[in-house]
Write an enzyme that holds these catalytic residues in place. Structure first.
Site, short mmCIF file in Angstrom:
data_model
loop_
_atom_site.label_atom_id
_atom_site.label_comp_id
_atom_site.label_asym_id
_atom_site.label_seq_id
_atom_site.Cartn_x
_atom_site.Cartn_y
_atom_site.Cartn_z
N ASP A 273 0.86 -1.18 0.00
CA ASP A 273 0.00 0.00 0.00
C ASP A 273 0.90 1.23 0.00
O ASP A 273 1.98 1.21 0.58
CB ASP A 273 -0.90 0.01 1.24
N ASP B 37 -6.92 -1.49 -4.62
CA ASP B 37 -8.02 -1.14 -3.71
C ASP B 37 -8.93 -0.10 -4.36
O ASP B 37 -10.16 -0.18 -4.25
CB ASP B 37 -7.47 -0.58 -2.40
#
Length: 192
Positions: free
Chosen positions: A151, A165
């Site tokens: 991330d 995402d």
């Protein structure tokens, strides 16, 4: 009426009247195939963009100071997330892997009945995002089915996330909108 239906991707008659034979008629097959191709093109693009961004983040940003994009509101910061959103469920990495694999199987099975371009785009975003995060879970350390997702998009006061995402969220929002508008994946419109 038929002209409007062809623009939004609906069949000329309701599924009860048309029957399954009409849906597989030669003139309908190319339209259905184009929707499947659209789904997979969107999925591949979403997957490749996510994969490319993660490769860059690992190579250029991991182990370094975050890059401020918009002051304190947005920064790029490499994080390895073994859990779900907000880092929850770190002990359930295998479960998230199985869920992602199941989502991929469901989307591929649903693709056979796909006659709606908006649904093809939405499912393509979901498929590409699920594949992106599944790739991390399978191939990143600490090991197969336990890999941590990369991330890097870090808005202030929010969870750090990645482009997979984002694709999943955008696909999900589009599905909710299509459902509220009454458009089904098979191209029919229902009024509830």
């Amino acid at each position: 009426m038929a002209e409007a239906e062809s623009v939004i991707g609906t069949p000329d008659s309701a599924p009860d009247e048309a029957g399954s034979e009409e849906r597989t008629a030669p003139e309908e097959q190319p339209k259905g195939r184009r929707r499947i191709v659209a789904l997979f093109v969107v999925a591949v693009l979403a997957y490749l963009i996510d994969l490319g961004s993660k490769i860059l983040v690992v190579e250029k940003l991991e182990g370094r100071e975050p890059i401020r994009i918009i002051g304190d509101l947005l920064r790029f910061e490499a994080i390895r997330n073994p859990g779900a959103a907000f880092g929850m469920g770190e002990a359930f990495t295998v479960v998230f892997t199985v869920i992602a694999a199941a989502v991929i199987v469901v989307i591929i099975r649903l693709a056979r009945k796909l006659y709606s371009l908006p649904w093809a785009i939405a499912l393509g975003l979901l498929l590409g995002g699920a594949l992106g995060n599944l790739t991390d879970r399978l191939f990143r350390s600490p090991g197969v089915f336990e890999g941590a997702v990369v991330d890097f998009i870090a808005p202030a006061h929010f969870a750090v996330f990645n482009l997979a995402d984002s694709a999943i969220v955008c696909g999900g929002i589009l599905i909710v909108i299509l459902s509220f508008r009454g458009l089904d994946p098979d191209g029919t419109i229902h009024k509830d």
